[in-house]
Every structure is written in C-alpha cells, then in structure tokens.
Design an enzyme around this catalytic site. Structure first.
Site, mmCIF file in Angstrom:
data_model
loop_
_atom_site.group_PDB
_atom_site.id
_atom_site.type_symbol
_atom_site.label_atom_id
_atom_site.label_comp_id
_atom_site.label_asym_id
_atom_site.label_seq_id
_atom_site.Cartn_x
_atom_site.Cartn_y
_atom_site.Cartn_z
ATOM 1 N NE ARG A 1 -7.195 7.612 12.113
ATOM 2 C CZ ARG A 1 -7.899 8.473 11.376
ATOM 3 N NH1 ARG A 1 -9.217 8.463 11.419
ATOM 4 N NH2 ARG A 1 -7.293 9.337 10.589
ATOM 5 C CD GLU B 1 -9.205 3.715 7.730
ATOM 6 O OE1 GLU B 1 -8.413 3.171 8.502
ATOM 7 O OE2 GLU B 1 -9.168 4.923 7.433
ATOM 8 C CD GLN C 1 -2.619 -1.180 2.641
ATOM 9 O OE1 GLN C 1 -2.664 -2.226 3.269
ATOM 10 N NE2 GLN C 1 -3.195 -0.073 3.107
ATOM 11 C CG PHE D 1 -8.107 -5.744 4.501
ATOM 12 C CD1 PHE D 1 -9.220 -5.190 3.900
ATOM 13 C CD2 PHE D 1 -7.758 -7.044 4.185
ATOM 14 C CE1 PHE D 1 -9.979 -5.923 3.001
ATOM 15 C CE2 PHE D 1 -8.511 -7.787 3.282
ATOM 16 C CZ PHE D 1 -9.617 -7.225 2.693
ATOM 17 C CD GLU E 1 -0.434 2.769 6.522
ATOM 18 O OE1 GLU E 1 -0.075 3.917 6.846
ATOM 19 O OE2 GLU E 1 -1.515 2.275 6.901
ATOM 20 C CB THR F 1 -3.645 11.738 12.882
ATOM 21 O OG1 THR F 1 -2.967 10.483 12.877
ATOM 22 C CG2 THR F 1 -5.140 11.493 13.027
ATOM 23 N NE ARG G 1 -12.679 -1.553 5.318
ATOM 24 C CZ ARG G 1 -13.396 -2.264 4.443
ATOM 25 N NH1 ARG G 1 -13.272 -3.588 4.413
ATOM 26 N NH2 ARG G 1 -14.207 -1.659 3.592
ATOM 27 C CG PHE H 1 -4.643 3.839 11.518
ATOM 28 C CD1 PHE H 1 -3.736 3.083 10.805
ATOM 29 C CD2 PHE H 1 -4.167 4.916 12.234
ATOM 30 C CE1 PHE H 1 -2.378 3.399 10.799
ATOM 31 C CE2 PHE H 1 -2.801 5.245 12.240
ATOM 32 C CZ PHE H 1 -1.916 4.474 11.514
ATOM 33 C CB ALA I 1 -5.841 7.696 6.564
#
Length: 784
Positions: free
Chosen positions: A329, A731, A216, A247, A251, A461, A361, A363, A530
């Site tokens: 988060r 998400e 990702q 998902f 990442e 964020t 997914r 986060f 995100a």
C-alpha cells in the site's frame, strides 16, 4: 393466543417519525454511555465466578537463543493457579496472521526485546504480575539487526521485493531536462488506544471457549484460539461489543492475548482475563512501520514530472504479520495525487529484531505519500515556484495523464476542483503574501504555509477480504435486531449501519438495535480495517433488509390486493394504497401469515482485480480525496512551533452521517499531526523500547489543536455504487496533516528566502527542525 401489540411505539421510547436515517448528523450510538462511563469494555464486564487474572513474562534481550526457562518459582508464587510455556500448547504454536513467523510464546529463538516467554494465571491481577517476575532463564545473546541498513546488508527480509513498472523510467529519467533525488526517514507511531489489549475467556461445558476480546478481527481470533487449542472453529465463539480505540493495532495483534488466556483457561478449567499494562502493551505490540524511502525524479522547466524512480523500505520487525500488504500500500500511494510519467516503484520489507510492526490507520499509505510530497517541495524550491503551483501542475488529469504506476486508471479525480475551492476558501494566496512579508521582517519567528492533497484507494488489497455478511431479525413489536461482521472501535460504524437499516424500512433509528459482533451470528468475517467497514457491512445489512422488505411487499400485495408500487415505507408507517398501517402492524400481520422476518445479507466488492506478479490491475474500487491548508509558526532559536490554522475540505461522497464524518476527519488529522510532529519512538542500541509510557511518548493534547480549525465536506456523491453513494472516511483524513509537515519545512526554507529545500525527517520534532535550520545555514555557507 396472546394479542400482539404495537408496544414499540405505544411505550413512547421510539418515535414514529423517520428520525436518524442515513444522511442525518446523528449522535454515536454509544455516546451517552461513553460519556456517563457506563459503556462496557472487556475489563468492565461482570466478572464470572472463580475468575483468574493473567500476566506475561517478557524476554530481556532482542536476539538470542533461549537455553533454559525455570518457572518453578512462578508456580510457587502466591495465588498462582496455572503457568503456560510454548511446550504447553496442544495445537498450533504459530499464530501468524497471514504468513508464519509469530510464535504464541518464545519457541527457542528470541526475536525481540519484550517477547512473551510464558503466561501465568493467579487469583488477582497483582499476584499474576508479581509472579511473572519470579521466573529465571538463560539466554545466549545474539547480534540484533535493528536498522534498515543492517537488514539490507544481511539480506534480512520478511517477504520478497515487489516492483511496479509503467514505461521506461530509466530512459525517461536520463532524457529529462532536470533531475532531483532525495531520501527521507519516516518514523513509526504507537497506537496508544485508550483501552489496552484485553481478553476474557470462559470455558464452556462442551469443551468450547467463549472469548470476549478487544479485537478488530473476531474471526481471526476465533481461528487462532481454536488452532492453538487444537479444536474445531465451532467450539470457539468470539464476542466484540466495542473497543476503546483500535487504529489497526487490534487487527492482527489482539489474537495473541486471547490465545494465551484460552490456554490458561484450558489448563485451569477456570475463566481467565488477560489485560496488558500500558508499558507491556507498548513494548510487546507492533507499531506503525517506520520507512526509509528514496526517490529520483525527472522534470521539465515548469516542474512537471516526466519520470520517477521510487524506493520504499518498510521496517517490518521480526515477522511478516501484515507487512507485505502494508509495504504494497505504501507503493500504491507513492504517487499520492500526481501523475509520475514513466515510473518505477520498488518495495523492500526489512526484517529486524524489533517487535513486529503492524496495521495502523492508513496501512502504509501515509508513508508512501510522504515521499512524493517531500519531492514536490524540492522541485518547487529548485525552479523558484510556490509548492502549491507545482502540485497543481502535476495532478492526475485525463487521457494520457490518468494512469497510476500500477496501471489503474484514475476515473473519478475531483482534486482540481476540490483544491481550487479550498485555495479560495482558505485565502491561500493572500496569506502566502502576508506570510512572506512577515518572514522578511522577523528573523526569529518564521511562518510556514502549505496546501497538500490526498488521494487514497479504498478496498482491501487482498481481494478475498472484500466481503461481508449481516443478520437482521424483526420482532413482532416492530423492533429490529441487527448484527454484522464489522466491529465498533469508536468510529461510528454501528451507528451508520443502523442508519442504513432504518432508512430501508422507513423507521426511526431508535427502532434498530445493533448487537455485539459475534462469530456465531455472522461467520467468516473480514477485519474492520482498510476504511471499508461501512462500505462492506452497510451493503450487507442493506441486502438483508431488502430481502425482508421484499417479503413484506409481496405479502402486502397479496393480502391487501394492491400493486407493489402502491406500497411505501415511511415515517414509521407503511402506506398500502389508501391505508396507513404502522410498521409494527404490518410486521404482525406478516407473522400471523407465516412470513419469515429474519434474513442474512451478503456483499462483495465488485470490479477488483490484481495481478501481483506483473504489478498491475485495479486494487481499489474508488479513491477518497481531500486537501488541507495548514499554517505554522516556528521559533528558529528553539525549534518550538505552533499550528495556527488549518482548513480542510474532504470528500466523503454522500455522507451517511455528517457529524460522525467530521469527527473522524478532525480526529484523523490530529492523530496524523502527532505522527508527523511529536510522536517519536526511541530504542536503545540493544533493541529495548525507551518510549514506553505517556511520560516519554508525546501524543497530541487538546492544547495542540489548532485555534482555527475549519472542516468542510466536499458536496459530491460517489460515482461508484457504494452504500447510498457514500465514501470511506476512516483512514484518508490521517494523511491531511502532511500539510503541517510541509508547512514546517516551508518555515525553515524561509530562512534562506525559499531558495533551499531543507532536509527534514519525520517526526519533525523541535530538535529535527533545529538540525534542518543548521543544514540551511551550512548550504548557504557552502554556496558562498
């Protein structure tokens, strides 16, 4: 010169009308190939000559020191062409995504059971896996830290404790008429993508590397491969056409396998492919963070919250990875949709000797929301009201009830209207009465009902990640080539961004070809995460398209002696005053007059600001909203249950593609339902993952889909200036099945006529539901 022709349309492969533009329910661009089995993933690419296959050797303890590692037998194994350990790394040894702590291979200290010790390349996949078993090592075992409690006792963290404070929560709690407190354990989740971690690395003649990977975040892979090899970034090109699911699990954690393949390719001078078998993938890659959360709320006689003190504890594993942002988060979403009054939210990041947990997914947002939803159920039971009534009373409002614990004003709250519509469409109150009557008449099978909302903030964020780039070429037959920094993992991003470009030029979607995400076309990209993929890359592509379109308008204005307002792009044509040209004809005329038909586009999200030290600011551009009403049936003798009906109303703004958006909502709901009901991660007391295959880790199957499953889109455009006023959809739907967990809890509470709120950790497996029923009976006995 050779004549330029309108080949795009004359061939009959592309319609002239403006089909498939933004707002149309168009099929996913890879759908036919995926169904036919012709869509290529990393392991499907044509194999280059002299390809080697790689495997890894894994540590068999969770904590300790590596005293010796003998790979002589590995080197002598059949077909082996290369072996690398940490000592063979010419550049950086640490590949931490944000903060250090992730060695590419074991570097003295064993950090978790399943940590890669070495990698081996052989002529075949089977030979590589067999050779990996031949290594010998000596590890001096240590004492593993495996729980939040042990980590807190040892002061083991991967980041500093963070606090949000809005008002004097301590005083407000003491003055509140009523107080309740509680604790909830929320389990992690395996990503279980269909395509496992895989990378193919091909050495190039100039010493560079061509990397095909399932990631990702191509730019991060480029950076880390270059740093591990000790070469400039421009010598590494990363290509990602599609992933078979991500998902969040690809990442940050796709990079390690690309780095190992690149090290072996550098050592052997041959192409290397590394793909993890499912069991290794599950043991050696991170999960959704488990959390242990605690709360204390003060409220009045109507259940209106006046003060809150919430503590979230993320189980991060052995390294920071992305855990600091994930716990942040969780803190941001510990309010979900509710005004908490004077509030304090604290977030801890516990370090354990388990695999480093990572993005998934939502986060961290889902784990934060679970706490307040559990608390609101408890308040409702305490005051004898229906949980939906208490939820509605506590929703964010206006004026003095619209500021979050982190001091962001909720300006776009549509939940009161959205919930009222779903409440009516789902016949909530009629069904509530029917279910109550059913439960009074049935001592064994109990039904539960819950309607829960979602308010999810959209933006990274980490402010610097809120940017994107795109590249567009128009060829002289009118066909359009599009490249952008987002990656396609099945979510339909390529389709949506292509629809944006088709809309800008007024052409059919078939005229736009999206190519692989590549670091040599669009540099320095952010991860596709995100829920921001379409927001960022759609705007960047739109800006690139508008740059070219403006050039075409300026050219046509001069060439055809018309005003700009006399030029329109529609239905595959360009109307210039009284003339009608095909889009390709205008493009050809522009080319012959030396007008550039290529442009880059760039976008950065506005309005964001965040003061991390004070825990205040605006970390999100906007919120996506939704609500779900779920009904369940529970066998109180066995703990077995079924999800009988689900009604969803979800906010995606002005939908770019209703078909894809509804698919994302349905898929996200089922995935979240699995997290909260059936997907249970289990480790033994030595830190070894036990739930390491489909045989002992249960994801939802088609049989778990509710027989009645109604999904509708809330018809309201985004108030912020997003791409065509749409909203993110990746998400937020994952949090809608919190309604299933609450409905199961509601069914258990019916055993005591809803007077007692049962303890229920997640996932709500049949065993845990039986424990909750026992707790209800114990509470009744103690009360009598």
């Amino acid at each position: 010169m050779r004549k330029l022709t309108d080949a795009l349309y004359s061939s009959g492969t592309v319609p002239r009308q403006s089909s498939g533009q933004a707002g149309h329910p168009t099929a996913h661009e890879s759908a036919r190939r995926q169904v036919a089995g012709s869509a290529r993933y990393v392991d499907d690419l044509p194999e280059p000559a002299r390809l080697l296959h790689a495997a890894v050797g894994l540590a068999d303890v969770a904590a300790g020191s590596l005293k010796s590692l003998s790979i002589d037998a590995v080197r002598r194994s059949k077909g082996v062409r290369g072996v690398v350990t940490i000592d063979d790394v010419p550049g950086h040894r640490d590949i931490g995504a944000v903060f250090p702590g992730d060695p590419v291979l074991v570097d003295g200290e064993i950090l978790f059971h399943g940590q890669p010790l070495f990698a081996v390349a052989a002529d075949s996949y089977e030979q590589a896996r067999q050779a990996a078993l031949a290594a010998e090592w000596v590890i001096e075992p240590g004492t593993p830290v495996l729980t939040v409690e042990a980590a807190r006792a040892a002061n083991a963290t991967v980041g500093k404790t963070v606090e949000f404070q809005n008002g004097d929560s301590s005083t407000a709690l003491e003055r509140a008429p009523h107080q309740l407190s509680g604790e909830i354990h929320i389990g992690g989740q395996e990503h279980f993508y269909l395509e496992g971690q895989a990378s193919l690395v091909i050495p190039e003649e100039d010493g560079g590397m061509m990397v095909y990977t399932s990631s990702q975040h191509p730019t991060e892979v480029q950076k880390l491969v270059a740093e591990v090899l000790g070469v400039p970034f421009n010598q590494v090109t990363v290509d990602v056409r599609r992933m078979g699911g991500g998902f969040g699990g690809k990442e940050s954690q796709a990079a390690q396998w690309a780095c190992l393949a690149a090290l072996l390719a550098r050592q052997t001078g041959r192409p290397v492919k590394l793909r993890l078998p499912r069991g290794v993938d599950m043991a050696a890659t991170g999960k959704r963070h488990p959390f242990v959360n605690r709360w204390r709320l003060g409220f009045d006689d109507q259940g209106l919250i006046q003060a809150a003190d919430i503590e979230v504890n993320g189980v991060c594993g052995y390294s920071p990875d992305l855990s600091n942002a994930i716990v942040d988060r969780a803190m941001f979403h510990s309010d979900n949709a509710y005004f908490l009054g004077a509030s304090r939210v604290v977030g801890h990041r516990s370090k354990t000797h388990t695999v480093s947990n990572t993005a998934f997914r939502g986060f961290g947002g889902p784990q934060g929301m679970m706490t307040i939803e559990a608390a609101l159920d408890d308040i409702a039971r305490a005051i004898g009201e229906d949980p939906l009534t208490v939820r509605k009373r506590n929703l964010y409002g206006t004026d003095d009830r619209n500021v979050t614990p982190y001091h962001m004003t909720v300006e776009d709250n549509i939940l009161p209207e959205l919930i009222e519509r779903l409440e009516n469409d789902s016949d909530y109150w009629v069904r509530r009465e029917e279910i109550s009557e059913f439960n009074r008449a049935n001592p064994v099978i109990r039904k539960g009902l819950a309607l829960t909302p979602v308010k999810f903030g959209i933006s990274f964020t980490a402010k610097h990640l809120n940017q994107a780039g795109a590249l567009i070429h128009i060829y002289t037959d009118g066909s359009i080539h599009l490249n952008h920094g987002g990656t396609e993992m099945g979510q339909g991003l390529f389709t949506k961004v292509a629809q944006v470009v088709a809309t800008e030029f007024g052409v059919a979607l078939e005229a736009v070809q999206v190519s692989s995400t590549r670091t040599d076309k669009v540099p320095n990209t952010s991860p596709t995460a995100a829920s921001s993929g379409t927001d960022l890359n759609g705007k960047a592509a739109q800006n690139a398209a508008r740059t070219i379109k403006q050039r075409l308008i300026e050219f046509a204005t001069d060439h055809y002696a018309v005003r700009p307002d006399q030029i329109r792009f529609e239905h595959g044509d360009v109307i210039i005053a009284d003339q009608r040209l095909s889009f390709a004809e205008l493009v050809q005329a522009a080319y012959l007059n030396r007008i550039s038909l290529s442009a880059t586009g760039y976008y950065r999200t506005p309005k964001l600001h965040w003061d991390a030290d004070r825990g205040q600011g605006r970390p999100f551009l906007y919120f996506a909203y939704g609500a779900a009403c779920s009904e369940v049936s529970l066998d109180t003798l066995t703990g077995e249950y079924s999800v009988d009906r689900v009604d969803i109303l979800h906010d995606v703004g002005h939908s770019l593609n209703p078909a894809i958006d509804i698919g994302q909502i349905e898929g996200g709901f089922i995935q979240g339902m699995g997290w909260l009901t059936t997907e249970e991660l289990k480790w033994d007391d030595q830190g070894r993952l036990l739930s390491n295959s489909p045989m002992n880790y249960k994801i939802p199957s088609i049989g778990d889909t509710p027989p009645i499953f109604n999904v509708a889109l809330y018809p309201q455009s985004n108030r912020e200036d997003t791409i065509f006023k749409s909203k993110a959809v990746g998400e937020p739907p994952l949090m809608l099945p919190i309604s299933v967990w609450c409905a199961l809890r509601d069914a258990v509470a019916s055993v005591a006529d809803y007077r007692i709120s049962p303890p229920l950790d997640a996932p709500a497996t049949p065993e845990r539901l039986l424990f909750a029923i026992d707790a209800i009976h114990d509470a009744e006995r103690n009360a009598s």
